[in-house]
Scaffold this motif. Sequence first.
Motif, PDB file in Angstrom:
ATOM      1  N   VAL A  25       0.836  -1.208   0.000  1.00  0.00           N
ATOM      2  CA  VAL A  25       0.000   0.000   0.000  1.00  0.00           C
ATOM      3  C   VAL A  25       0.867   1.253   0.000  1.00  0.00           C
ATOM      4  O   VAL A  25       1.844   1.293   0.756  1.00  0.00           O
ATOM      5  CB  VAL A  25      -0.887  -0.005   1.268  1.00  0.00           C
ATOM      6  CG1 VAL A  25      -1.753   1.235   1.358  1.00  0.00           C
ATOM      7  CG2 VAL A  25      -1.749  -1.270   1.282  1.00  0.00           C
TER       8      VAL A  25
ATOM      9  N   GLY B 187     -15.741  -3.703   3.051  1.00  0.00           N
ATOM     10  CA  GLY B 187     -14.639  -2.896   2.548  1.00  0.00           C
ATOM     11  C   GLY B 187     -14.480  -2.983   1.040  1.00  0.00           C
ATOM     12  O   GLY B 187     -14.945  -3.935   0.398  1.00  0.00           O
TER      13      GLY B 187
ATOM     14  N   GLY C 199      -7.713  -1.593  -1.383  1.00  0.00           N
ATOM     15  CA  GLY C 199      -6.757  -2.100  -2.364  1.00  0.00           C
ATOM     16  C   GLY C 199      -6.741  -3.612  -2.525  1.00  0.00           C
ATOM     17  O   GLY C 199      -6.558  -4.124  -3.632  1.00  0.00           O
ATOM     18  N   VAL C 200      -6.935  -4.341  -1.434  1.00  0.00           N
ATOM     19  CA  VAL C 200      -6.795  -5.804  -1.515  1.00  0.00           C
ATOM     20  C   VAL C 200      -8.126  -6.480  -1.894  1.00  0.00           C
ATOM     21  O   VAL C 200      -8.145  -7.649  -2.288  1.00  0.00           O
ATOM     22  CB  VAL C 200      -6.242  -6.352  -0.168  1.00  0.00           C
ATOM     23  CG1 VAL C 200      -7.318  -6.401   0.913  1.00  0.00           C
ATOM     24  CG2 VAL C 200      -5.622  -7.721  -0.347  1.00  0.00           C
TER      25      VAL C 200
ATOM     26  N   ASN D  68     -19.567  -1.297   1.753  1.00  0.00           N
ATOM     27  CA  ASN D  68     -18.475  -0.353   2.007  1.00  0.00           C
ATOM     28  C   ASN D  68     -19.038   0.994   2.423  1.00  0.00           C
ATOM     29  O   ASN D  68     -20.086   1.412   1.949  1.00  0.00           O
ATOM     30  CB  ASN D  68     -17.623  -0.173   0.737  1.00  0.00           C
ATOM     31  CG  ASN D  68     -16.339   0.582   1.016  1.00  0.00           C
ATOM     32  OD1 ASN D  68     -15.565   0.180   1.890  1.00  0.00           O
ATOM     33  ND2 ASN D  68     -16.113   1.676   0.322  1.00  0.00           N
ATOM     34  N   ARG D  69     -18.335   1.645   3.361  1.00  0.00           N
ATOM     35  CA  ARG D  69     -18.799   2.952   3.862  1.00  0.00           C
ATOM     36  C   ARG D  69     -19.027   3.916   2.693  1.00  0.00           C
ATOM     37  O   ARG D  69     -20.070   4.538   2.583  1.00  0.00           O
ATOM     38  CB  ARG D  69     -17.753   3.508   4.841  1.00  0.00           C
ATOM     39  CG  ARG D  69     -18.079   4.884   5.354  1.00  0.00           C
ATOM     40  CD  ARG D  69     -16.958   5.402   6.216  1.00  0.00           C
ATOM     41  NE  ARG D  69     -15.672   5.492   5.494  1.00  0.00           N
ATOM     42  CZ  ARG D  69     -14.565   5.984   6.016  1.00  0.00           C
ATOM     43  NH1 ARG D  69     -14.553   6.402   7.262  1.00  0.00           N
ATOM     44  NH2 ARG D  69     -13.448   6.038   5.314  1.00  0.00           N
ATOM     45  N   THR D  70     -18.065   4.014   1.805  1.00  0.00           N
ATOM     46  CA  THR D  70     -18.221   4.899   0.648  1.00  0.00           C
ATOM     47  C   THR D  70     -18.845   4.088  -0.496  1.00  0.00           C
ATOM     48  O   THR D  70     -18.200   3.216  -1.091  1.00  0.00           O
ATOM     49  CB  THR D  70     -16.844   5.458   0.219  1.00  0.00           C
ATOM     50  OG1 THR D  70     -16.219   6.018   1.371  1.00  0.00           O
ATOM     51  CG2 THR D  70     -16.976   6.515  -0.864  1.00  0.00           C
TER      52      THR D  70
ATOM     53  N   LYS E 280     -17.232   3.466  -4.091  1.00  0.00           N
ATOM     54  CA  LYS E 280     -16.159   2.470  -4.249  1.00  0.00           C
ATOM     55  C   LYS E 280     -16.745   1.067  -4.407  1.00  0.00           C
ATOM     56  O   LYS E 280     -16.215   0.237  -5.146  1.00  0.00           O
ATOM     57  CB  LYS E 280     -15.204   2.523  -3.061  1.00  0.00           C
ATOM     58  CG  LYS E 280     -14.223   3.664  -3.143  1.00  0.00           C
ATOM     59  CD  LYS E 280     -12.943   3.267  -2.403  1.00  0.00           C
ATOM     60  CE  LYS E 280     -12.478   4.383  -1.497  1.00  0.00           C
ATOM     61  NZ  LYS E 280     -11.497   3.942  -0.508  1.00  0.00           N
TER      62      LYS E 280
ATOM     63  N   TRP F 189     -23.961   0.079   3.945  1.00  0.00           N
ATOM     64  CA  TRP F 189     -23.011   0.042   5.065  1.00  0.00           C
ATOM     65  C   TRP F 189     -23.782   0.060   6.392  1.00  0.00           C
ATOM     66  O   TRP F 189     -24.648   0.899   6.602  1.00  0.00           O
ATOM     67  CB  TRP F 189     -22.061   1.240   4.981  1.00  0.00           C
ATOM     68  CG  TRP F 189     -20.984   1.259   6.030  1.00  0.00           C
ATOM     69  CD1 TRP F 189     -20.826   2.195   7.015  1.00  0.00           C
ATOM     70  CD2 TRP F 189     -19.894   0.330   6.176  1.00  0.00           C
ATOM     71  NE1 TRP F 189     -19.720   1.903   7.762  1.00  0.00           N
ATOM     72  CE2 TRP F 189     -19.127   0.761   7.279  1.00  0.00           C
ATOM     73  CE3 TRP F 189     -19.506  -0.826   5.491  1.00  0.00           C
ATOM     74  CZ2 TRP F 189     -17.985   0.082   7.721  1.00  0.00           C
ATOM     75  CZ3 TRP F 189     -18.371  -1.506   5.926  1.00  0.00           C
ATOM     76  CH2 TRP F 189     -17.631  -1.041   7.026  1.00  0.00           C
TER      77      TRP F 189
ATOM     78  N   THR G 210     -12.099  -6.574   4.976  1.00  0.00           N
ATOM     79  CA  THR G 210     -10.987  -6.080   4.143  1.00  0.00           C
ATOM     80  C   THR G 210     -10.770  -4.596   4.383  1.00  0.00           C
ATOM     81  O   THR G 210     -10.021  -3.953   3.650  1.00  0.00           O
ATOM     82  CB  THR G 210     -11.224  -6.335   2.631  1.00  0.00           C
ATOM     83  OG1 THR G 210     -12.216  -5.419   2.150  1.00  0.00           O
ATOM     84  CG2 THR G 210     -11.667  -7.758   2.348  1.00  0.00           C
TER      85      THR G 210
ATOM     86  N   SER H 166      -9.575  -1.257   6.824  1.00  0.00           N
ATOM     87  CA  SER H 166      -8.454  -1.066   7.741  1.00  0.00           C
ATOM     88  C   SER H 166      -8.944  -0.899   9.174  1.00  0.00           C
ATOM     89  O   SER H 166      -8.146  -0.647  10.076  1.00  0.00           O
ATOM     90  CB  SER H 166      -7.638   0.145   7.289  1.00  0.00           C
ATOM     91  OG  SER H 166      -8.489   1.225   7.001  1.00  0.00           O
ATOM     92  N   LEU H 167     -10.245  -1.039   9.401  1.00  0.00           N
ATOM     93  CA  LEU H 167     -10.795  -0.916  10.757  1.00  0.00           C
ATOM     94  C   LEU H 167     -10.423  -2.149  11.563  1.00  0.00           C
ATOM     95  O   LEU H 167     -10.841  -3.261  11.239  1.00  0.00           O
ATOM     96  CB  LEU H 167     -12.313  -0.767  10.706  1.00  0.00           C
ATOM     97  CG  LEU H 167     -12.850   0.635  10.433  1.00  0.00           C
ATOM     98  CD1 LEU H 167     -14.369   0.609  10.325  1.00  0.00           C
ATOM     99  CD2 LEU H 167     -12.428   1.603  11.526  1.00  0.00           C
TER     100      LEU H 167
HETATM  101  P1  ATR Z   1      -6.577   1.017   0.505  1.00  0.00           P
HETATM  102  O1  ATR Z   1      -5.351   1.815   0.260  1.00  0.00           O
HETATM  103  O2  ATR Z   1      -6.337  -0.444   0.562  1.00  0.00           O
HETATM  104  O3  ATR Z   1      -7.708   1.380  -0.396  1.00  0.00           O
HETATM  105  P2  ATR Z   1      -7.880   2.453   2.565  1.00  0.00           P
HETATM  106  O4  ATR Z   1      -8.244   3.471   1.554  1.00  0.00           O
HETATM  107  O5  ATR Z   1      -7.215   2.928   3.822  1.00  0.00           O
HETATM  108  O6  ATR Z   1      -6.972   1.327   1.993  1.00  0.00           O
HETATM  109  O7  ATR Z   1      -9.246   1.747   2.985  1.00  0.00           O
HETATM  110  C1  ATR Z   1      -9.472   0.392   2.974  1.00  0.00           C
HETATM  111  C2  ATR Z   1     -10.918   0.172   3.353  1.00  0.00           C
HETATM  112  O8  ATR Z   1     -11.149   0.512   4.729  1.00  0.00           O
HETATM  113  C3  ATR Z   1     -11.929   0.985   2.548  1.00  0.00           C
HETATM  114  O9  ATR Z   1     -12.975   0.121   2.246  1.00  0.00           O
HETATM  115  C4  ATR Z   1     -12.355   2.049   3.539  1.00  0.00           C
HETATM  116  O10 ATR Z   1     -13.671   2.519   3.344  1.00  0.00           O
HETATM  117  P3  ATR Z   1     -13.983   3.819   2.430  1.00  0.00           P
HETATM  118  O11 ATR Z   1     -13.945   3.341   1.012  1.00  0.00           O
HETATM  119  O12 ATR Z   1     -15.322   4.264   2.858  1.00  0.00           O
HETATM  120  O13 ATR Z   1     -12.900   4.811   2.748  1.00  0.00           O
HETATM  121  C5  ATR Z   1     -12.313   1.288   4.818  1.00  0.00           C
HETATM  122  N1  ATR Z   1     -12.264   2.174   5.972  1.00  0.00           N
HETATM  123  C6  ATR Z   1     -11.188   2.821   6.459  1.00  0.00           C
HETATM  124  N2  ATR Z   1     -11.537   3.535   7.561  1.00  0.00           N
HETATM  125  C7  ATR Z   1     -12.859   3.322   7.761  1.00  0.00           C
HETATM  126  C8  ATR Z   1     -13.810   3.784   8.732  1.00  0.00           C
HETATM  127  N3  ATR Z   1     -13.455   4.605   9.720  1.00  0.00           N
HETATM  128  N4  ATR Z   1     -15.094   3.352   8.627  1.00  0.00           N
HETATM  129  C9  ATR Z   1     -15.468   2.517   7.641  1.00  0.00           C
HETATM  130  N5  ATR Z   1     -14.615   2.046   6.687  1.00  0.00           N
HETATM  131  C10 ATR Z   1     -13.331   2.453   6.749  1.00  0.00           C
END
Ligand code: ATR
Length: 277
Positions: free
Chosen positions: A62, A130, A133-134, A154-156, A159, A175, A187, A189-190
Amino acid sequence: MKKYLVIGNPIDHSLSPKLHNYWFKENNIKAIYEKKQVEETEIEGIIADIRNGKIEGINVTVPFKKSVIPFLDKVDIPDKIQSVNTIYLEKNNITGSNKIAGCNTDILGFKYSLENIKYNIKGKKIFILGAGGVTPSIIYSLEEMGPSIIMLSNRTKEKAENLKRLFPQLELVKWGDIKNFDMIINTTSLGLKENDNLPINYDQIGSGKFFYDVIYNPKKTNFLLEAEKRGHQIENGKMMFVYQAQEAFRLFTIAPNVRMGLIPSINKKVLQLLEND
Ligand code: ATR
Protein backbone atom coordinates in the motif's frame (compact mmCIF):
# COMPACT_ATOMS: atom_id res chain seq x y z
CA MET A 1 25.06 -9.82 -3.17
CA LYS A 2 21.63 -9.82 -4.77
CA LYS A 3 19.25 -7.16 -3.51
CA TYR A 4 15.47 -7.32 -3.06
CA LEU A 5 13.07 -4.69 -1.74
CA VAL A 6 9.59 -4.17 -0.46
CA ILE A 7 8.33 -0.68 -1.22
CA GLY A 8 5.36 1.14 0.27
CA ASN A 9 4.36 4.13 2.34
CA PRO A 10 4.35 3.60 5.28
CA ILE A 11 6.58 0.52 5.29
CA ASP A 12 7.82 0.20 8.87
CA HIS A 13 5.27 -2.48 9.73
CA SER A 14 6.28 -4.82 6.88
CA LEU A 15 7.37 -8.30 7.91
CA SER A 16 8.44 -9.25 4.37
CA PRO A 17 12.19 -8.69 5.00
CA LYS A 18 12.16 -11.10 7.96
CA LEU A 19 10.46 -13.79 5.96
CA HIS A 20 12.43 -13.48 2.72
CA ASN A 21 15.82 -13.11 4.44
CA TYR A 22 15.09 -16.29 6.38
CA TRP A 23 14.19 -18.12 3.19
CA PHE A 24 17.28 -16.84 1.32
CA LYS A 25 19.47 -18.16 4.11
CA GLU A 26 17.60 -21.46 4.22
CA ASN A 27 18.20 -21.90 0.48
CA ASN A 28 21.84 -20.76 0.60
CA ILE A 29 21.14 -17.78 -1.63
CA LYS A 30 23.42 -14.81 -1.14
CA ALA A 31 20.84 -12.05 -1.12
CA ILE A 32 19.52 -9.32 1.08
CA TYR A 33 15.90 -8.16 1.28
CA GLU A 34 15.20 -4.67 2.62
CA LYS A 35 12.23 -2.37 3.11
CA LYS A 36 12.11 1.10 1.64
CA GLN A 37 9.60 3.87 2.16
CA VAL A 38 9.18 5.65 -1.16
CA GLU A 39 7.25 8.48 -2.75
CA GLU A 40 5.25 7.98 -5.93
CA THR A 41 7.85 9.93 -7.94
CA GLU A 42 10.63 7.46 -7.04
CA ILE A 43 8.86 4.38 -8.37
CA GLU A 44 9.98 4.63 -11.99
CA GLY A 45 13.65 4.86 -10.96
CA ILE A 46 13.41 1.93 -8.58
CA ILE A 47 11.83 -0.29 -11.20
CA ALA A 48 14.51 0.77 -13.69
CA ASP A 49 17.05 -0.56 -11.18
CA ILE A 50 15.72 -4.04 -11.92
CA ARG A 51 16.61 -3.62 -15.60
CA ASN A 52 20.11 -2.37 -14.84
CA GLY A 53 20.72 -5.19 -12.37
CA LYS A 54 20.93 -3.15 -9.16
CA ILE A 55 17.82 -4.82 -7.77
CA GLU A 56 16.64 -8.37 -8.47
CA GLY A 57 13.04 -8.16 -7.34
CA ILE A 58 10.50 -5.99 -5.56
CA ASN A 59 7.39 -6.52 -3.50
CA VAL A 60 4.90 -3.68 -3.53
CA THR A 61 2.51 -2.76 -0.79
CA VAL A 62 0.00 0.00 0.00
CA PRO A 63 -0.48 2.42 -1.72
CA PHE A 64 1.53 1.59 -4.86
CA LYS A 65 0.10 -1.72 -6.10
CA LYS A 66 -1.63 0.07 -8.97
CA SER A 67 0.79 2.91 -9.67
CA VAL A 68 3.69 0.54 -10.48
CA ILE A 69 1.85 -0.98 -13.46
CA PRO A 70 2.73 1.61 -16.18
CA PHE A 71 6.44 1.00 -15.59
CA LEU A 72 6.33 -2.74 -16.25
CA ASP A 73 7.01 -4.50 -19.58
CA LYS A 74 4.38 -7.14 -18.91
CA VAL A 75 1.81 -7.97 -16.27
CA ASP A 76 0.59 -11.42 -15.49
CA ILE A 77 -2.62 -10.44 -13.71
CA PRO A 78 -6.34 -10.69 -14.51
CA ASP A 79 -7.58 -7.56 -16.31
CA LYS A 80 -9.89 -6.48 -13.52
CA ILE A 81 -7.22 -6.69 -10.84
CA GLN A 82 -5.24 -3.53 -11.28
CA SER A 83 -2.91 -4.60 -8.52
CA VAL A 84 0.69 -5.83 -8.67
CA ASN A 85 2.56 -6.89 -5.55
CA THR A 86 5.56 -8.73 -7.03
CA ILE A 87 7.99 -7.43 -9.67
CA TYR A 88 10.90 -9.39 -11.10
CA LEU A 89 13.01 -9.78 -14.23
CA GLU A 90 11.73 -12.45 -16.56
CA LYS A 91 14.72 -13.75 -18.46
CA ASN A 92 14.41 -15.25 -21.89
CA ASN A 93 17.54 -17.26 -22.53
CA ILE A 94 16.70 -17.96 -26.13
CA THR A 95 16.02 -14.44 -27.38
CA GLY A 96 18.09 -12.82 -24.63
CA SER A 97 15.40 -10.20 -24.17
CA ASN A 98 14.58 -9.62 -20.52
CA LYS A 99 11.28 -8.24 -19.38
CA ILE A 100 10.26 -6.56 -16.15
CA ALA A 101 7.23 -8.57 -15.12
CA GLY A 102 4.54 -7.88 -12.53
CA CYS A 103 2.33 -10.38 -10.80
CA ASN A 104 -0.30 -10.48 -8.06
CA THR A 105 0.32 -13.16 -5.45
CA ASP A 106 -2.43 -11.97 -3.06
CA ILE A 107 -5.01 -13.93 -5.06
CA LEU A 108 -3.18 -17.20 -4.51
CA GLY A 109 -2.24 -16.25 -0.94
CA PHE A 110 -5.90 -15.86 -0.01
CA LYS A 111 -6.85 -19.15 -1.67
CA TYR A 112 -4.04 -21.10 0.01
CA SER A 113 -4.95 -19.63 3.41
CA LEU A 114 -8.39 -21.23 3.06
CA GLU A 115 -7.04 -24.52 1.73
CA ASN A 116 -4.64 -24.60 4.68
CA ILE A 117 -7.57 -24.75 7.11
CA LYS A 118 -9.70 -26.85 4.72
CA TYR A 119 -12.46 -24.26 4.45
CA ASN A 120 -14.50 -24.96 1.34
CA ILE A 121 -16.05 -21.87 -0.32
CA LYS A 122 -18.26 -23.86 -2.69
CA GLY A 123 -21.93 -22.93 -2.24
CA LYS A 124 -21.20 -20.57 0.66
CA LYS A 125 -22.72 -17.14 1.23
CA ILE A 126 -19.88 -14.64 1.51
CA PHE A 127 -20.13 -11.15 3.00
CA ILE A 128 -17.24 -8.77 2.33
CA LEU A 129 -16.69 -5.57 4.29
CA GLY A 130 -14.64 -2.90 2.55
CA ALA A 131 -13.58 -1.90 -0.95
CA GLY A 132 -9.90 -1.08 -0.50
CA GLY A 133 -6.76 -2.10 -2.36
CA VAL A 134 -6.80 -5.80 -1.51
CA THR A 135 -10.55 -6.34 -1.99
CA PRO A 136 -10.53 -7.05 -5.79
CA SER A 137 -7.92 -9.79 -5.33
CA ILE A 138 -10.09 -11.42 -2.69
CA ILE A 139 -13.25 -11.20 -4.80
CA TYR A 140 -11.40 -12.68 -7.79
CA SER A 141 -10.01 -15.51 -5.68
CA LEU A 142 -13.44 -16.22 -4.16
CA GLU A 143 -15.21 -16.27 -7.53
CA GLU A 144 -12.86 -19.01 -8.69
CA MET A 145 -13.89 -21.13 -5.71
CA GLY A 146 -17.62 -21.12 -6.47
CA PRO A 147 -19.52 -19.41 -3.64
CA SER A 148 -23.33 -19.16 -4.01
CA ILE A 149 -23.27 -15.38 -3.48
CA ILE A 150 -20.79 -12.60 -2.71
CA MET A 151 -22.24 -9.60 -0.91
CA LEU A 152 -20.21 -6.46 -0.35
CA SER A 153 -20.65 -3.45 1.85
CA ASN A 154 -18.47 -0.35 2.01
CA ARG A 155 -18.80 2.95 3.86
CA THR A 156 -18.22 4.90 0.65
CA LYS A 157 -20.89 3.66 -1.73
CA GLU A 158 -19.10 4.78 -4.92
CA LYS A 159 -16.16 2.47 -4.25
CA ALA A 160 -18.52 -0.48 -3.85
CA GLU A 161 -20.25 0.50 -7.10
CA ASN A 162 -16.90 0.66 -8.90
CA LEU A 163 -16.21 -2.90 -7.80
CA LYS A 164 -19.62 -4.03 -9.02
CA ARG A 165 -18.76 -2.70 -12.46
CA LEU A 166 -15.75 -5.05 -12.47
CA PHE A 167 -17.55 -7.94 -10.76
CA PRO A 168 -21.22 -7.73 -11.84
CA GLN A 169 -22.23 -10.72 -9.69
CA LEU A 170 -21.56 -8.75 -6.50
CA GLU A 171 -24.60 -7.94 -4.41
CA LEU A 172 -24.13 -4.56 -2.76
CA VAL A 173 -25.38 -4.02 0.78
CA LYS A 174 -25.83 -0.71 2.59
CA TRP A 175 -23.01 0.04 5.07
CA GLY A 176 -24.23 -0.96 8.52
CA ASP A 177 -26.66 -3.63 7.26
CA ILE A 178 -25.62 -7.23 7.80
CA LYS A 179 -27.25 -9.95 5.69
CA ASN A 180 -27.27 -13.67 6.36
CA PHE A 181 -23.86 -15.18 5.55
CA ASP A 182 -21.64 -18.23 6.09
CA MET A 183 -18.37 -16.35 5.93
CA ILE A 184 -17.66 -12.67 6.60
CA ILE A 185 -14.38 -11.05 5.54
CA ASN A 186 -13.05 -7.77 6.86
CA THR A 187 -10.99 -6.08 4.14
CA THR A 188 -11.24 -2.61 5.70
CA SER A 189 -8.45 -1.07 7.74
CA LEU A 190 -10.79 -0.92 10.76
CA GLY A 191 -9.15 -3.05 13.41
CA LEU A 192 -5.59 -1.83 12.98
CA LYS A 193 -6.20 0.48 15.94
CA GLU A 194 -7.32 -0.94 19.27
CA ASN A 195 -10.55 1.05 19.48
CA ASP A 196 -11.64 0.40 15.90
CA ASN A 197 -15.06 -1.18 15.64
CA LEU A 198 -17.07 -2.30 12.65
CA PRO A 199 -20.82 -1.54 12.65
CA ILE A 200 -21.89 -5.10 13.44
CA ASN A 201 -24.40 -6.29 16.01
CA TYR A 202 -22.66 -9.55 16.87
CA ASP A 203 -25.60 -10.84 18.89
CA GLN A 204 -27.86 -10.79 15.85
CA ILE A 205 -25.65 -13.17 13.89
CA GLY A 206 -26.55 -16.88 14.12
CA SER A 207 -24.06 -19.52 15.16
CA GLY A 208 -21.32 -21.44 13.37
CA LYS A 209 -20.11 -18.70 11.03
CA PHE A 210 -16.58 -18.05 9.78
CA PHE A 211 -14.99 -14.66 10.47
CA TYR A 212 -11.88 -13.80 8.40
CA ASP A 213 -9.86 -10.64 8.90
CA VAL A 214 -7.21 -9.61 6.40
CA ILE A 215 -5.43 -7.78 9.24
CA TYR A 216 -2.82 -9.87 11.09
CA ASN A 217 -1.33 -7.26 13.37
CA PRO A 218 -2.99 -7.12 15.91
CA LYS A 219 -3.44 -10.88 15.82
CA LYS A 220 -7.04 -10.59 16.92
CA THR A 221 -8.96 -7.48 15.97
CA ASN A 222 -12.15 -6.64 17.88
CA PHE A 223 -14.00 -8.21 14.94
CA LEU A 224 -12.26 -11.55 15.57
CA LEU A 225 -12.45 -11.26 19.37
CA GLU A 226 -16.20 -10.65 19.31
CA ALA A 227 -16.67 -13.59 16.93
CA GLU A 228 -14.47 -15.90 19.00
CA LYS A 229 -16.42 -15.02 22.15
CA ARG A 230 -19.55 -16.31 20.45
CA GLY A 231 -17.96 -19.54 19.28
CA HIS A 232 -17.51 -18.71 15.58
CA GLN A 233 -14.50 -19.92 13.59
CA ILE A 234 -11.90 -17.17 13.10
CA GLU A 235 -8.84 -16.61 10.92
CA ASN A 236 -6.57 -13.58 10.61
CA GLY A 237 -4.53 -12.49 7.57
CA LYS A 238 -1.26 -14.05 8.65
CA MET A 239 -1.38 -17.14 6.47
CA MET A 240 -2.54 -15.10 3.47
CA PHE A 241 0.52 -12.93 4.01
CA VAL A 242 2.85 -15.93 4.33
CA TYR A 243 1.47 -17.66 1.24
CA GLN A 244 1.64 -14.53 -0.93
CA ALA A 245 5.28 -14.18 0.16
CA GLN A 246 5.97 -17.84 -0.63
CA GLU A 247 4.67 -17.38 -4.17
CA ALA A 248 6.68 -14.15 -4.57
CA PHE A 249 9.82 -16.04 -3.47
CA ARG A 250 9.10 -18.70 -6.06
CA LEU A 251 8.86 -16.05 -8.79
CA PHE A 252 12.05 -14.35 -7.55
CA THR A 253 14.02 -17.60 -7.77
CA ILE A 254 13.02 -18.75 -11.24
CA ALA A 255 16.26 -19.38 -13.13
CA PRO A 256 17.34 -21.38 -16.21
CA ASN A 257 18.19 -24.34 -13.99
CA VAL A 258 15.24 -23.81 -11.62
CA ARG A 259 12.40 -23.29 -14.05
CA MET A 260 9.61 -23.43 -11.48
CA GLY A 261 11.48 -21.43 -8.87
CA LEU A 262 12.02 -22.49 -5.28
CA ILE A 263 9.13 -23.05 -2.92
CA PRO A 264 10.39 -22.06 0.52
CA SER A 265 9.25 -23.82 3.66
CA ILE A 266 6.32 -22.76 5.78
CA ASN A 267 6.76 -24.39 9.15
CA LYS A 268 6.61 -23.60 12.86
CA LYS A 269 9.94 -21.81 12.77
CA VAL A 270 8.87 -19.54 9.91
CA LEU A 271 5.57 -18.72 11.60
CA GLN A 272 7.33 -18.10 14.90
CA LEU A 273 9.57 -15.60 13.15
CA LEU A 274 6.55 -13.40 12.52
CA GLU A 275 5.37 -13.59 16.14
CA ASN A 276 8.38 -11.89 17.64
CA ASP A 277 7.54 -8.33 16.65
P1 ATR B 1 -6.58 1.02 0.51
O1 ATR B 1 -5.35 1.82 0.26
O2 ATR B 1 -6.34 -0.44 0.56
O3 ATR B 1 -7.71 1.38 -0.40
P2 ATR B 1 -7.88 2.45 2.57
O4 ATR B 1 -8.24 3.47 1.55
O5 ATR B 1 -7.22 2.93 3.82
O6 ATR B 1 -6.97 1.33 1.99
O7 ATR B 1 -9.25 1.75 2.98
C1 ATR B 1 -9.47 0.39 2.97
C2 ATR B 1 -10.92 0.17 3.35
O8 ATR B 1 -11.15 0.51 4.73
C3 ATR B 1 -11.93 0.99 2.55
O9 ATR B 1 -12.97 0.12 2.25
C4 ATR B 1 -12.36 2.05 3.54
O10 ATR B 1 -13.67 2.52 3.34
P3 ATR B 1 -13.98 3.82 2.43
O11 ATR B 1 -13.95 3.34 1.01
O12 ATR B 1 -15.32 4.26 2.86
O13 ATR B 1 -12.90 4.81 2.75
C5 ATR B 1 -12.31 1.29 4.82
N1 ATR B 1 -12.26 2.17 5.97
C6 ATR B 1 -11.19 2.82 6.46
N2 ATR B 1 -11.54 3.53 7.56
C7 ATR B 1 -12.86 3.32 7.76
C8 ATR B 1 -13.81 3.78 8.73
N3 ATR B 1 -13.46 4.60 9.72
N4 ATR B 1 -15.09 3.35 8.63
C9 ATR B 1 -15.47 2.52 7.64
N5 ATR B 1 -14.61 2.05 6.69
C10 ATR B 1 -13.33 2.45 6.75
